[in-house]
Design an enzyme around this catalytic site. Structure first.
Site, mmCIF file in Angstrom:
data_model
loop_
_atom_site.group_PDB
_atom_site.id
_atom_site.type_symbol
_atom_site.label_atom_id
_atom_site.label_comp_id
_atom_site.label_asym_id
_atom_site.label_seq_id
_atom_site.Cartn_x
_atom_site.Cartn_y
_atom_site.Cartn_z
ATOM 1 N N ASP A 103 0.839 -1.195 0.000
ATOM 2 C CA ASP A 103 0.000 0.000 0.000
ATOM 3 C C ASP A 103 0.878 1.250 0.000
ATOM 4 O OD1 ASP A 103 -2.210 -1.631 0.197
ATOM 5 O OD2 ASP A 103 -2.360 -1.436 2.377
HETATM 6 N N1 URA Z 1 -1.324 -5.902 3.799
HETATM 7 C C1 URA Z 1 -1.797 -4.642 3.816
HETATM 8 O O1 URA Z 1 -2.851 -4.387 4.371
HETATM 9 N N2 URA Z 1 -1.086 -3.691 3.193
HETATM 10 C C2 URA Z 1 0.094 -3.926 2.584
HETATM 11 O O2 URA Z 1 0.704 -3.001 2.047
HETATM 12 C C3 URA Z 1 0.581 -5.236 2.581
HETATM 13 C C4 URA Z 1 -0.144 -6.213 3.192
#
Ligand code: URA
Length: 242
Positions: A103
């Site tokens: 993310d």
């Molecule tokens: N899980 C999440 O919620 N975000 C990420 O960036 C990676 C795994």
């Protein structure tokens, strides 16, 4: 292959730069100055040098990045900078892409490569590649949450495979926890959603490892380096040409 293609693959510069380098007699093939861009070479046998430095022709390249928050794990985006904006000319020239997504606000280990088969293998659900995250949580994670993770958390649209939640620290006064979470899948916002299903909120998420690759503590946020020969050898487990 043509000499100019070889030089371009090595990331020495643009087509125009390469013409200039050749004209300037800076390129040798097996010790002989070569000025023709069209000269045919065998990249496996011939020794090509630029200004006295031997050039190695690589098809695939592999970079370990400590992704900072604020960048998108993609090759292009309309609104935000991407992780490719961190890379130098050589790496960008090789057309690398991130293996999977973090993310925008997640930081930590991200592998970048131009080896599509490897990326496919590492992301395949069949390969069950462990992804380890450290998370700061708003709320107190409990042994009951660890049990729920181990049993497989049911989200609205799917039930997660069993995952591991280790509670590293809790602070009752601040109502905060630090946990380590290991998942084998990589669905959208998966860690955040699993924590939310336990009634708490991820406030910081860092990826520590992906399969055999570990985040390098010597890499500051935004820094990257090539994989070491040992790290590269560890990827042989995926059974694709490296
Ligand atoms: N899980 C999440 O919620 N975000 C990420 O960036 C990676 C795994």
């Amino acid at each position: 292959m043509r000499l100019d293609k070889f030089l371009a693959d090595c990331g020495v510069g643009s087509r125009k730069d390469i013409k200039t380098l050749l004209k300037s007699k800076l390129v040798t093939v097996n010790g002989q100055i070569e000025t023709s861009a069209k000269c045919q070479i065998d990249e496996k046998k011939d020794q090509i040098s630029l200004d006295g430095q031997i050039l190695n022709h690589e098809t695939f390249v592999y970079y370990l990045l400590n992704k900072p928050p604020g960048l998108i794990s993609a090759t292009e985006d309309t609104y935000h900078p991407t992780v490719l904006d961190l890379l130098d000319h050589e790496a960008r020239h090789k057309k690398v892409f991130p293996v999977g997504r973090l993310d925008i606000d997640t930081h930590g280990l991200l592998l970048l490569t131009n080896n599509g088969k490897l990326a496919h293998a590492m992301l395949s659900p069949k390969k069950h590649v462990n992804k380890v995250y450290q998370a700061k949580i708003d709320g107190i994670m409990t042994p009951a949450d660890s049990l729920a993770f181990a049993q497989g958390i049911a989200l609205k649209d799917f039930t997660c495979q069993p995952a591991q939640l280790s509670i590293l620290a809790t602070d009752d006064q601040e109502n905060r926890s630090v946990v380590q979470i290991t998942i084998k899948e990589g669905k959208f916002h998966q860690v955040k959603r699993m924590v939310q299903a336990c009634g708490k909120q991820v406030i910081d998420l860092q990826r520590l490892s992906m399969g055999p690759l570990q985040l390098d503590p010597n890499l500051a946020l935004g820094q990257y380096r090539r994989l070491t020969p040992q790290e590269l050898a560890s990827l042989e487990m995926f059974g694709v040409p490296l």
